[in-house]
Design an enzyme around this catalytic site. Structure first.
Site, PDB file in Angstrom:
ATOM      1  N   CYS A  70       2.606 -30.761  -3.136  1.00  0.00           N
ATOM      2  CA  CYS A  70       2.810 -32.198  -3.405  1.00  0.00           C
ATOM      3  C   CYS A  70       2.218 -33.012  -2.261  1.00  0.00           C
ATOM      4  O   CYS A  70       2.576 -32.800  -1.100  1.00  0.00           O
ATOM      5  CB  CYS A  70       4.299 -32.489  -3.554  1.00  0.00           C
ATOM      6  SG  CYS A  70       4.675 -34.248  -3.554  1.00  0.00           S
TER       7      CYS A  70
ATOM      8  N   CYS B 137       5.113 -35.023  -0.224  1.00  0.00           N
ATOM      9  CA  CYS B 137       6.199 -34.387   0.541  1.00  0.00           C
ATOM     10  C   CYS B 137       5.902 -34.438   2.037  1.00  0.00           C
ATOM     11  O   CYS B 137       4.743 -34.460   2.451  1.00  0.00           O
ATOM     12  CB  CYS B 137       6.371 -32.931   0.092  1.00  0.00           C
ATOM     13  SG  CYS B 137       7.459 -32.720  -1.338  1.00  0.00           S
TER      14      CYS B 137
ATOM     15  N   HIS C 281      11.651 -34.148  -2.869  1.00  0.00           N
ATOM     16  CA  HIS C 281      10.701 -34.125  -3.990  1.00  0.00           C
ATOM     17  C   HIS C 281      11.410 -34.325  -5.330  1.00  0.00           C
ATOM     18  O   HIS C 281      10.838 -34.843  -6.278  1.00  0.00           O
ATOM     19  CB  HIS C 281       9.978 -32.773  -3.961  1.00  0.00           C
ATOM     20  CG  HIS C 281       8.919 -32.613  -4.984  1.00  0.00           C
ATOM     21  ND1 HIS C 281       7.681 -33.200  -4.869  1.00  0.00           N
ATOM     22  CD2 HIS C 281       8.903 -31.926  -6.166  1.00  0.00           C
ATOM     23  CE1 HIS C 281       6.944 -32.875  -5.919  1.00  0.00           C
ATOM     24  NE2 HIS C 281       7.667 -32.115  -6.729  1.00  0.00           N
TER      25      HIS C 281
ATOM     26  N   ASN D  30       5.524 -46.662 -11.404  1.00  0.00           N
ATOM     27  CA  ASN D  30       5.328 -45.984 -12.680  1.00  0.00           C
ATOM     28  C   ASN D  30       6.143 -44.707 -12.602  1.00  0.00           C
ATOM     29  O   ASN D  30       5.937 -43.910 -11.689  1.00  0.00           O
ATOM     30  CB  ASN D  30       3.860 -45.612 -12.900  1.00  0.00           C
ATOM     31  CG  ASN D  30       2.964 -46.831 -12.944  1.00  0.00           C
ATOM     32  OD1 ASN D  30       3.377 -47.908 -13.347  1.00  0.00           O
ATOM     33  ND2 ASN D  30       1.720 -46.659 -12.533  1.00  0.00           N
TER      34      ASN D  30
ATOM     35  N   SER E  55       2.114 -37.731 -13.118  1.00  0.00           N
ATOM     36  CA  SER E  55       2.267 -36.279 -13.113  1.00  0.00           C
ATOM     37  C   SER E  55       3.116 -35.802 -11.935  1.00  0.00           C
ATOM     38  O   SER E  55       3.737 -34.753 -12.007  1.00  0.00           O
ATOM     39  CB  SER E  55       0.892 -35.611 -13.080  1.00  0.00           C
ATOM     40  OG  SER E  55       0.140 -36.158 -12.012  1.00  0.00           O
TER      41      SER E  55
ATOM     42  N   HIS F 150       7.551 -36.758  -7.439  1.00  0.00           N
ATOM     43  CA  HIS F 150       8.063 -37.218  -6.138  1.00  0.00           C
ATOM     44  C   HIS F 150       8.296 -38.735  -6.210  1.00  0.00           C
ATOM     45  O   HIS F 150       7.388 -39.476  -6.558  1.00  0.00           O
ATOM     46  CB  HIS F 150       7.068 -36.880  -5.022  1.00  0.00           C
ATOM     47  CG  HIS F 150       7.686 -36.963  -3.668  1.00  0.00           C
ATOM     48  ND1 HIS F 150       7.840 -35.883  -2.839  1.00  0.00           N
ATOM     49  CD2 HIS F 150       8.240 -38.006  -3.014  1.00  0.00           C
ATOM     50  CE1 HIS F 150       8.438 -36.254  -1.728  1.00  0.00           C
ATOM     51  NE2 HIS F 150       8.695 -37.548  -1.806  1.00  0.00           N
TER      52      HIS F 150
ATOM     53  N   HIS G  73       8.232 -42.408  -5.819  1.00  0.00           N
ATOM     54  CA  HIS G  73       7.354 -43.302  -5.051  1.00  0.00           C
ATOM     55  C   HIS G  73       6.946 -44.505  -5.888  1.00  0.00           C
ATOM     56  O   HIS G  73       7.067 -44.492  -7.109  1.00  0.00           O
ATOM     57  CB  HIS G  73       6.101 -42.550  -4.599  1.00  0.00           C
ATOM     58  CG  HIS G  73       5.142 -42.211  -5.704  1.00  0.00           C
ATOM     59  ND1 HIS G  73       5.379 -41.205  -6.616  1.00  0.00           N
ATOM     60  CD2 HIS G  73       3.949 -42.756  -6.052  1.00  0.00           C
ATOM     61  CE1 HIS G  73       4.369 -41.135  -7.469  1.00  0.00           C
ATOM     62  NE2 HIS G  73       3.492 -42.063  -7.155  1.00  0.00           N
TER      63      HIS G  73
ATOM     64  N   GLN H 242       3.903 -48.022  -5.771  1.00  0.00           N
ATOM     65  CA  GLN H 242       2.612 -48.428  -5.225  1.00  0.00           C
ATOM     66  C   GLN H 242       2.609 -49.926  -4.974  1.00  0.00           C
ATOM     67  O   GLN H 242       3.340 -50.680  -5.617  1.00  0.00           O
ATOM     68  CB  GLN H 242       1.495 -48.075  -6.201  1.00  0.00           C
ATOM     69  CG  GLN H 242       1.397 -46.593  -6.482  1.00  0.00           C
ATOM     70  CD  GLN H 242       0.226 -46.293  -7.400  1.00  0.00           C
ATOM     71  OE1 GLN H 242      -0.935 -46.445  -7.029  1.00  0.00           O
ATOM     72  NE2 GLN H 242       0.544 -45.914  -8.616  1.00  0.00           N
TER      73      GLN H 242
HETATM   74 ZN   LIG Z   1       6.918 -34.088  -3.102  1.00  0.00          ZN
END
Ligand SMILES: [Zn+2]
Ligand SMILES: [Zn+2]
Length: 352
Positions: free
Chosen positions: A49, A52, A113, A153, A161, A164, A166, A168
């Site tokens: 990832c 991570c 994650h 999103n 996909s 994790h 997050h 933007q």
């Molecule tokens: Zn991750």
């Protein structure tokens, strides 16, 4: 009441009609379906990832060993500082172009994650809101930046996909279309009536009451009367501020509380990690006064049921008008009926 099944509703922020056709929601369906995603036992750390802690990203940069929130410049930005400034003029008289400049950042919510914003504590969510404040101020102060778009999103249903957690941030030299429209509409309403349009919306929601999902002293969450998506939710401070950066510490805490209430209810409804597009609607940072603008968060979920996506098709993409197959009152009632303890945490509690 049986309203909201088949009518047009005015969307005052977008100045367009939304066609509510909730009687169609149970129509026969032979098309593609999205399966219910079973709760995955994904690991708290994934070596492949790029978000991570301690892992390498595509450009070779290594993530720090972060312990709560981690912000970095996007390695593959949609908008970047190195976009060409001197463009060739297009052929013809009607075509125009302009540089697309900006800065694009990624904000990781947690080193874990396998968590989500809905599963984070209110104090962790508060840290994120403080980060959003700081990013708006820092990026918005850059001379080339006229607008800061912060969005998450979430889920495969909206094309993400990497699970994790997050979001933007696009800080750009242009103002995104929906925000520009809202700014214009709010300014006109302010000049014509002396009132903040969003406060009129809040007042109407309070008078009706059926679509309010969560509320506390200074913040509120509701499925708007004119919702375009099933379970679409607006979350806002009750006071009109141009951006999240203007909220006090206690107002930010209230916003974190209301946001968590909504996200937990989303997940609890079908016991899945509920997908969505979450966007902060904030005033541009172009130096012009956004009179009557009221900062708010909009959440647009793509699923109508655990199996059915809302596809944008003929009415929306072809005709430019939104057709909603669900009743905002019914969807708000479904959300309100959910417990406010996240289902994963209640399973954990039972196991103890
Ligand atoms: Zn991750
Ligand atoms: Zn908005």
């Amino acid at each position: 009441m049986n309203d909201g099944l088949w009518e047009q509703r005015w969307h005052p922020l977008r100045e367009e009609w939304v066609i509510i056709a909730a009687h169609r929601n149970s129509r026969p369906w032979n098309g593609a379906t999205i399966g219910v995603i079973p709760p995955e036992a994904s690991p708290s750390y994934a070596s492949d990832c790029y978000l991570c802690p301690r892992n390498s990203r595509v450009n070779g940069a290594v993530n720090s060993n972060y312990s709560n929130i981690f912000v970095f410049d996007n390695d593959l930005p949609c908008v970047g500082p190195f976009a060409p400034v001197h463009l060739n003029s297009p052929l013809g008289t009607i075509n125009r172009n302009s540089p697309a400049l900006g800065k694009s950042r990624v904000v990781c919510y947690s080193p874990l994650h396998n968590t989500t914003l809905a599963e984070q504590s209110q104090s962790e969510i508060l840290l994120l809101l403080e980060c959003w404040q700081q990013q708006y101020c820092e990026l918005g102060a850059r001379p080339e930046v006229n607008h800061v778009l912060t969005f998450e999103n979430k889920g495969k249903a909206v094309g993400v996909s990497n699970p994790h957690p997050h979001c933007q941030i696009y800080a750009t030299n242009f103002v995104f279309k929906t925000i520009a429209l809202e700014v214009d509409v709010c300014r006109r309403h302010w000049r014509e009536s002396g009132r903040v349009l969003f406060e009129d919306i809040l007042e109407s929601e309070q008078i009706d009451g059926r679509r309010i999902v969560a509320e506390c002293d200074s913040a509120i969450a509701f499925v708007p009367y004119f919702a375009r998506y099933a379970y679409e939710t607006f979350i806002a401070p009750k006071m009109a501020y141009p951006s999240i950066a203007h909220l006090s510490g206690s107002e930010l805490q209230d916003l974190a509380y209301v946001l968590k209430e909504v996200l937990v209810r989303y997940d609890n409804m079908w016991q899945i990690s509920f997908p969505y597009v979450l966007v902060l609607h904030q005033a541009p940072t172009d130096g012009k006064a956004a009179e009557g603008f009221h900062f708010h968060v909009e959440i647009h979920p793509p699923l109508r049921t655990p199996q059915l996506m809302k596809y944008l098709a003929g009415p929306e993409l072809g005709g430019g008008s939104f057709l909603s197959d669900t009743s905002p009152e019914e969807k708000a009632a479904e959300l309100k009926a959910q417990p406010t303890l996240h289902y994963k945490q209640s399973v954990e509690a039972l196991a103890l």
